[in-house]
Design an enzyme around this catalytic site. Structure first.
Site: not given
Ligand SMILES: [Zn+2]
Length: 238
Positions: A32-35, A103, A105, A120
Protein backbone atom coordinates in the site's frame (compact mmCIF):
# COMPACT_ATOMS: atom_id res chain seq x y z
CA UNK A 1 0.70 9.63 -32.09
CA UNK A 2 -0.47 9.45 -28.47
CA UNK A 3 1.82 10.15 -25.53
CA UNK A 4 2.45 6.48 -24.72
CA UNK A 5 3.54 5.79 -28.30
CA UNK A 6 5.74 8.90 -28.26
CA UNK A 7 7.32 7.66 -25.03
CA UNK A 8 7.98 4.17 -26.42
CA UNK A 9 9.57 5.65 -29.53
CA UNK A 10 11.84 7.88 -27.43
CA UNK A 11 12.92 4.97 -25.21
CA UNK A 12 14.18 3.19 -28.31
CA UNK A 13 16.34 6.22 -29.14
CA UNK A 14 17.85 6.55 -25.65
CA UNK A 15 20.61 4.63 -23.91
CA UNK A 16 21.12 6.48 -20.64
CA UNK A 17 17.69 6.39 -19.06
CA UNK A 18 17.11 6.93 -15.36
CA UNK A 19 13.87 5.91 -13.68
CA UNK A 20 12.79 7.75 -10.54
CA UNK A 21 9.98 5.89 -8.81
CA UNK A 22 7.65 6.17 -5.86
CA UNK A 23 5.02 4.16 -4.06
CA UNK A 24 2.91 3.68 -7.21
CA UNK A 25 5.51 1.24 -8.53
CA UNK A 26 4.93 -1.09 -5.59
CA UNK A 27 1.18 -0.72 -5.16
CA UNK A 28 1.03 -2.93 -8.27
CA UNK A 29 2.66 -5.61 -6.12
CA UNK A 30 0.10 -5.20 -3.37
CA UNK A 31 2.16 -2.91 -1.15
CA UNK A 32 0.00 0.00 0.00
CA UNK A 33 0.91 3.62 -0.63
CA UNK A 34 1.48 5.60 2.55
CA UNK A 35 -0.02 8.76 1.27
CA UNK A 36 -2.95 7.64 -0.80
CA UNK A 37 -6.43 8.00 0.75
CA UNK A 38 -6.86 4.22 0.85
CA UNK A 39 -3.30 3.69 2.06
CA UNK A 40 -1.92 3.23 5.52
CA UNK A 41 -3.39 6.45 6.90
CA UNK A 42 -6.82 4.97 7.26
CA UNK A 43 -5.64 2.11 9.41
CA UNK A 44 -6.71 1.62 12.97
CA UNK A 45 -3.52 2.44 14.85
CA UNK A 46 -3.50 5.04 17.63
CA UNK A 47 -1.00 7.25 15.79
CA UNK A 48 -0.66 8.06 12.10
CA UNK A 49 2.11 6.11 10.29
CA UNK A 50 4.16 9.31 9.91
CA UNK A 51 4.37 9.52 13.70
CA UNK A 52 5.08 5.85 14.33
CA UNK A 53 7.72 5.56 11.61
CA UNK A 54 9.70 8.49 12.98
CA UNK A 55 13.09 8.54 14.63
CA UNK A 56 11.82 9.94 17.94
CA UNK A 57 8.95 7.45 18.14
CA UNK A 58 11.34 4.57 17.43
CA UNK A 59 13.61 5.77 20.23
CA UNK A 60 10.82 6.28 22.77
CA UNK A 61 8.43 3.44 21.96
CA UNK A 62 10.42 0.77 20.08
CA UNK A 63 7.97 -1.96 21.00
CA UNK A 64 5.00 -0.06 19.53
CA UNK A 65 7.14 0.91 16.52
CA UNK A 66 7.94 -2.73 15.82
CA UNK A 67 4.34 -3.83 16.35
CA UNK A 68 3.25 -1.49 13.56
CA UNK A 69 6.34 -2.06 11.45
CA UNK A 70 5.99 -5.85 11.37
CA UNK A 71 2.25 -5.61 10.81
CA UNK A 72 2.18 -2.98 8.07
CA UNK A 73 5.60 -2.44 6.53
CA UNK A 74 6.86 -5.92 5.70
CA UNK A 75 5.69 -7.80 2.61
CA UNK A 76 8.13 -10.69 2.31
CA UNK A 77 5.94 -12.52 -0.21
CA UNK A 78 5.41 -9.56 -2.57
CA UNK A 79 6.46 -10.22 -6.15
CA UNK A 80 7.81 -7.73 -8.69
CA UNK A 81 5.18 -6.21 -10.95
CA UNK A 82 5.25 -5.46 -14.66
CA UNK A 83 6.96 -2.12 -14.06
CA UNK A 84 9.76 -3.68 -11.97
CA UNK A 85 10.28 -6.41 -14.61
CA UNK A 86 10.21 -4.02 -17.57
CA UNK A 87 12.78 -1.73 -15.93
CA UNK A 88 15.08 -4.70 -15.26
CA UNK A 89 14.72 -5.70 -18.91
CA UNK A 90 15.56 -2.18 -20.11
CA UNK A 91 18.67 -2.25 -17.91
CA UNK A 92 19.80 -5.57 -19.43
CA UNK A 93 19.28 -4.11 -22.90
CA UNK A 94 21.69 -1.33 -22.00
CA UNK A 95 19.07 1.41 -22.17
CA UNK A 96 18.43 2.07 -18.51
CA UNK A 97 21.35 3.07 -16.30
CA UNK A 98 19.76 3.44 -12.86
CA UNK A 99 16.61 3.13 -10.83
CA UNK A 100 16.25 5.71 -8.08
CA UNK A 101 13.49 4.63 -5.73
CA UNK A 102 11.66 5.89 -2.68
CA UNK A 103 10.44 2.37 -1.96
CA UNK A 104 11.99 0.14 0.69
CA UNK A 105 10.78 -3.28 -0.44
CA UNK A 106 13.71 -4.46 -2.56
CA UNK A 107 11.41 -5.43 -5.44
CA UNK A 108 13.57 -3.83 -8.16
CA UNK A 109 16.46 -6.12 -7.20
CA UNK A 110 14.08 -9.08 -7.01
CA UNK A 111 13.04 -8.26 -10.57
CA UNK A 112 16.69 -8.32 -11.66
CA UNK A 113 17.75 -4.66 -11.64
CA UNK A 114 21.31 -4.21 -10.44
CA UNK A 115 21.85 -0.45 -10.23
CA UNK A 116 19.18 0.56 -7.72
CA UNK A 117 19.58 3.63 -5.53
CA UNK A 118 17.33 3.19 -2.52
CA UNK A 119 16.84 6.71 -1.16
CA UNK A 120 14.85 5.50 1.84
CA UNK A 121 16.77 2.29 2.51
CA UNK A 122 15.45 -1.26 2.56
CA UNK A 123 13.48 -3.46 4.95
CA UNK A 124 15.66 -6.35 3.76
CA UNK A 125 18.68 -4.90 5.59
CA UNK A 126 18.84 -4.54 9.36
CA UNK A 127 21.72 -3.75 11.68
CA UNK A 128 22.55 -4.08 15.34
CA UNK A 129 22.81 -0.60 16.81
CA UNK A 130 25.69 -1.70 19.05
CA UNK A 131 27.94 -4.07 17.04
CA UNK A 132 26.54 -3.36 13.54
CA UNK A 133 26.03 -7.02 12.74
CA UNK A 134 23.80 -7.48 9.67
CA UNK A 135 20.42 -9.21 9.81
CA UNK A 136 17.94 -10.05 7.05
CA UNK A 137 14.19 -9.57 7.12
CA UNK A 138 13.60 -13.03 8.64
CA UNK A 139 15.22 -11.99 11.89
CA UNK A 140 12.71 -9.13 12.21
CA UNK A 141 9.71 -11.25 11.26
CA UNK A 142 10.66 -14.07 13.62
CA UNK A 143 11.43 -11.88 16.65
CA UNK A 144 8.96 -11.40 19.45
CA UNK A 145 8.63 -7.69 20.19
CA UNK A 146 11.84 -5.75 19.65
CA UNK A 147 14.43 -7.68 17.59
CA UNK A 148 17.65 -8.04 19.53
CA UNK A 149 21.17 -8.94 18.43
CA UNK A 150 23.17 -11.79 19.97
CA UNK A 151 25.30 -9.10 21.63
CA UNK A 152 22.29 -7.63 23.42
CA UNK A 153 22.02 -4.57 21.17
CA UNK A 154 18.79 -3.50 19.50
CA UNK A 155 18.39 -4.21 15.77
CA UNK A 156 17.29 -1.27 13.60
CA UNK A 157 15.98 -1.50 10.03
CA UNK A 158 18.19 0.18 7.40
CA UNK A 159 15.24 2.39 6.56
CA UNK A 160 15.24 6.19 6.62
CA UNK A 161 12.66 7.09 9.26
CA UNK A 162 10.83 10.41 9.38
CA UNK A 163 13.11 13.06 10.98
CA UNK A 164 16.17 11.23 9.65
CA UNK A 165 18.27 12.53 6.75
CA UNK A 166 18.95 10.70 3.51
CA UNK A 167 22.31 8.99 3.07
CA UNK A 168 24.77 11.46 1.45
CA UNK A 169 26.34 8.88 -0.84
CA UNK A 170 22.93 7.81 -2.11
CA UNK A 171 21.91 11.38 -2.86
CA UNK A 172 25.21 12.17 -4.62
CA UNK A 173 24.92 8.99 -6.64
CA UNK A 174 21.33 9.78 -7.62
CA UNK A 175 22.19 13.39 -8.57
CA UNK A 176 25.06 12.21 -10.79
CA UNK A 177 22.90 9.64 -12.56
CA UNK A 178 20.09 12.13 -13.13
CA UNK A 179 22.48 14.86 -14.38
CA UNK A 180 23.88 12.52 -17.03
CA UNK A 181 20.59 10.94 -18.08
CA UNK A 182 19.33 11.39 -21.63
CA UNK A 183 15.83 10.52 -20.45
CA UNK A 184 14.35 10.82 -16.96
CA UNK A 185 11.20 8.81 -16.29
CA UNK A 186 9.37 9.77 -13.12
CA UNK A 187 6.71 7.27 -12.17
CA UNK A 188 4.27 6.45 -9.41
CA UNK A 189 5.04 9.40 -7.19
CA UNK A 190 3.01 12.48 -6.39
CA UNK A 191 6.35 14.29 -5.93
CA UNK A 192 5.26 15.71 -2.61
CA UNK A 193 8.19 14.42 -0.55
CA UNK A 194 11.32 16.53 -0.22
CA UNK A 195 14.21 16.41 -0.63
CA UNK A 196 13.73 13.37 -2.84
CA UNK A 197 11.41 15.18 -5.24
CA UNK A 198 13.96 18.00 -5.67
CA UNK A 199 16.30 15.55 -7.41
CA UNK A 200 14.33 16.05 -10.60
CA UNK A 201 15.68 19.58 -10.79
CA UNK A 202 19.10 18.12 -11.63
CA UNK A 203 17.88 16.71 -14.92
CA UNK A 204 19.20 18.77 -17.86
CA UNK A 205 17.74 16.97 -20.85
CA UNK A 206 14.60 17.48 -22.87
CA UNK A 207 13.00 14.10 -22.29
CA UNK A 208 11.35 14.33 -18.89
CA UNK A 209 8.57 11.77 -18.81
CA UNK A 210 6.03 11.87 -16.00
CA UNK A 211 3.76 8.89 -15.48
CA UNK A 212 1.25 9.11 -12.65
CA UNK A 213 -2.43 8.42 -12.14
CA UNK A 214 -3.06 11.83 -10.60
CA UNK A 215 -1.65 15.34 -11.11
CA UNK A 216 1.71 16.38 -9.65
CA UNK A 217 3.30 19.81 -9.09
CA UNK A 218 5.78 18.97 -11.89
CA UNK A 219 3.22 18.22 -14.59
CA UNK A 220 3.89 21.44 -16.51
CA UNK A 221 7.62 20.66 -16.60
CA UNK A 222 7.13 17.29 -18.29
CA UNK A 223 8.02 16.85 -21.96
CA UNK A 224 5.68 13.88 -22.01
CA UNK A 225 2.90 13.58 -19.44
CA UNK A 226 1.06 10.29 -19.10
CA UNK A 227 -1.85 9.99 -16.68
CA UNK A 228 -2.17 6.23 -16.51
CA UNK A 229 -1.24 3.29 -14.30
CA UNK A 230 2.44 2.42 -14.69
CA UNK A 231 1.74 -1.19 -15.65
CA UNK A 232 -0.41 -0.06 -18.60
CA UNK A 233 2.57 1.84 -19.94
CA UNK A 234 5.42 -0.56 -19.10
CA UNK A 235 3.67 -3.67 -20.39
CA UNK A 236 4.68 -2.35 -23.81
CA UNK A 237 8.31 -3.23 -23.07
CA UNK A 238 7.67 -6.83 -22.05
ZN1 LIG B 1 25.07 -6.70 18.09
Amino acid sequence: MNNVDKFIKLVHECDNIVFFGGAGVSTESGIPDFRSPDGLYNQKYKYPPETIISHSFYQRYPEEFYRFYKDKMLYPDAKPGITHLALAKLEKEGKLKAVVTQNIDGLHQKAGSSNVIELHGSVLRNYCERCHKFYGIDKIINSEGIPMCDCGGRIKPDVVLYEEGLDDNNVTNAVNCIKQADMLIVGGTSLGVYPAAGLIDYYRGDKLVLINKSATPYDNRADILINAPLADVFKNFM
